[in-house]
Motif scaffolding. Structure first.
Motif, PDB file in Angstrom:
ATOM      1  N   UNK A 191       1.042  -1.173   0.049  1.00 24.45           N
ATOM      2  CA  UNK A 191       0.022  -0.113   0.147  1.00 24.45           C
ATOM      3  C   UNK A 191       0.800   1.068  -0.094  1.00 24.45           C
ATOM      4  N   UNK A 192       0.720   2.120  -1.023  1.00 21.68           N
ATOM      5  CA  UNK A 192       1.598   3.337  -0.987  1.00 21.68           C
ATOM      6  C   UNK A 192       1.677   4.221   0.238  1.00 21.68           C
ATOM      7  N   UNK A 193       2.667   4.582   0.712  1.00 21.24           N
ATOM      8  CA  UNK A 193       2.703   5.208   1.941  1.00 21.24           C
ATOM      9  C   UNK A 193       1.664   6.403   2.369  1.00 21.24           C
ATOM     10  N   UNK A 194       1.417   7.050   1.121  1.00 19.86           N
ATOM     11  CA  UNK A 194       0.485   8.096   1.163  1.00 19.86           C
ATOM     12  C   UNK A 194      -1.043   7.685   1.544  1.00 19.86           C
ATOM     13  N   UNK A 195      -1.383   6.483   1.372  1.00 20.28           N
ATOM     14  CA  UNK A 195      -2.545   5.998   1.633  1.00 20.28           C
ATOM     15  C   UNK A 195      -2.746   5.013   3.046  1.00 20.28           C
ATOM     16  N   UNK A 196      -1.685   4.819   3.915  1.00 18.54           N
ATOM     17  CA  UNK A 196      -1.643   4.122   4.921  1.00 18.54           C
ATOM     18  C   UNK A 196      -2.388   4.699   6.039  1.00 18.54           C
ATOM     19  N   UNK A 197      -2.241   6.201   6.212  1.00 23.50           N
ATOM     20  CA  UNK A 197      -2.830   6.756   7.215  1.00 23.50           C
ATOM     21  C   UNK A 197      -4.306   6.861   7.152  1.00 23.50           C
ATOM     22  N   UNK A 198      -4.890   7.110   5.934  1.00 24.00           N
ATOM     23  CA  UNK A 198      -6.353   6.873   5.807  1.00 24.00           C
ATOM     24  C   UNK A 198      -6.844   5.511   6.188  1.00 24.00           C
ATOM     25  N   UNK A 199      -6.180   4.397   5.602  1.00 21.91           N
ATOM     26  CA  UNK A 199      -6.396   3.143   5.930  1.00 21.91           C
ATOM     27  C   UNK A 199      -6.352   2.584   7.477  1.00 21.91           C
ATOM     28  N   UNK A 200      -5.454   3.221   7.910  1.00 18.42           N
ATOM     29  CA  UNK A 200      -5.344   2.847   9.491  1.00 18.42           C
ATOM     30  C   UNK A 200      -6.203   3.623  10.214  1.00 18.42           C
ATOM     31  N   UNK A 201      -6.564   4.907   9.898  1.00 20.97           N
ATOM     32  CA  UNK A 201      -7.616   5.873  10.547  1.00 20.97           C
ATOM     33  C   UNK A 201      -8.787   5.216  10.560  1.00 20.97           C
ATOM     34  N   UNK A 202      -9.069   4.562   9.488  1.00 16.68           N
ATOM     35  CA  UNK A 202     -10.671   4.071   8.894  1.00 16.68           C
ATOM     36  C   UNK A 202     -10.577   2.560   9.703  1.00 16.68           C
ATOM     37  N   UNK A 203      -9.702   2.141   9.942  1.00 14.48           N
ATOM     38  CA  UNK A 203      -9.517   0.749  10.720  1.00 14.48           C
ATOM     39  C   UNK A 203      -9.861   1.081  11.943  1.00 14.48           C
ATOM     40  N   UNK A 204      -9.347   2.177  12.669  1.00 12.07           N
ATOM     41  CA  UNK A 204      -9.685   2.440  14.080  1.00 12.07           C
ATOM     42  C   UNK A 204     -11.043   2.920  14.305  1.00 12.07           C
TER      43      UNK A 204
END
Length: 145
Positions: free
Chosen positions: A53-66
């Protein structure tokens, strides 16, 4: 090559009970849930592992996981959850997906991390820690995307 089942859900050619959708992700109920409320979170971009997963998309993915963790626990009146990602081994669909599974005490799920394989001694543990730390520094220095 077999078409990706999750890409079919993302593009609407396969049905699913969608709980969330946005420009980068889709979350939907697992078709074969461990327990009711078992949700899968996938990126719209087809990648196989979290590392892909491109680094720029990790924050959104992780925040949504929370957010999904809290939503699943609240909606299912569950005191906890199991949140996990399989990378390649045990990955039933080769598309990154994060599971959020509601959990209750004595729910019967026999999930454990084992068998355990302890280090022979502190020298072996130190060597493994050093190798992983070196790779982490190498990846950080190269700005792996």
């Amino acid at each position: 090559m077999k078409p990706c089942a999750f890409c079919a859900i993302i593009d609407g050619s396969a049905s699913a009970h969608v709980v969330h959708t946005d420009d980068e992700t889709v979350a939907f109920l697992d078709a074969k849930p461990v327990f009711p409320g078992h949700v899968l979170l996938v990126p719209r971009l087809h990648v196989t592992t979290l590392a892909d997963l491109p680094t720029g998309r990790v924050t959104h993915f992780s925040t949504l996981a929370q957010r999904l963790e809290r939503a699943v626990e609240s909606a299912m009146d569950a005191p906890g959850s199991l949140v996990l990602v399989n990378n390649v081994v045990s990955q039933s669909v080769p598309h990154l997906h994060l599971h959020v599974i509601p959990r209750r005490p004595k729910d019967g799920l026999r999930f454990f991390l084992g068998p355990r394989h302890p280090y022979r001694d502190t020298d072996e543990a130190a060597s493994v820690a050093q190798r992983i730390g070196e790779r982490l520094l190498e990846d950080g220095a190269t700005g792996v995307d």
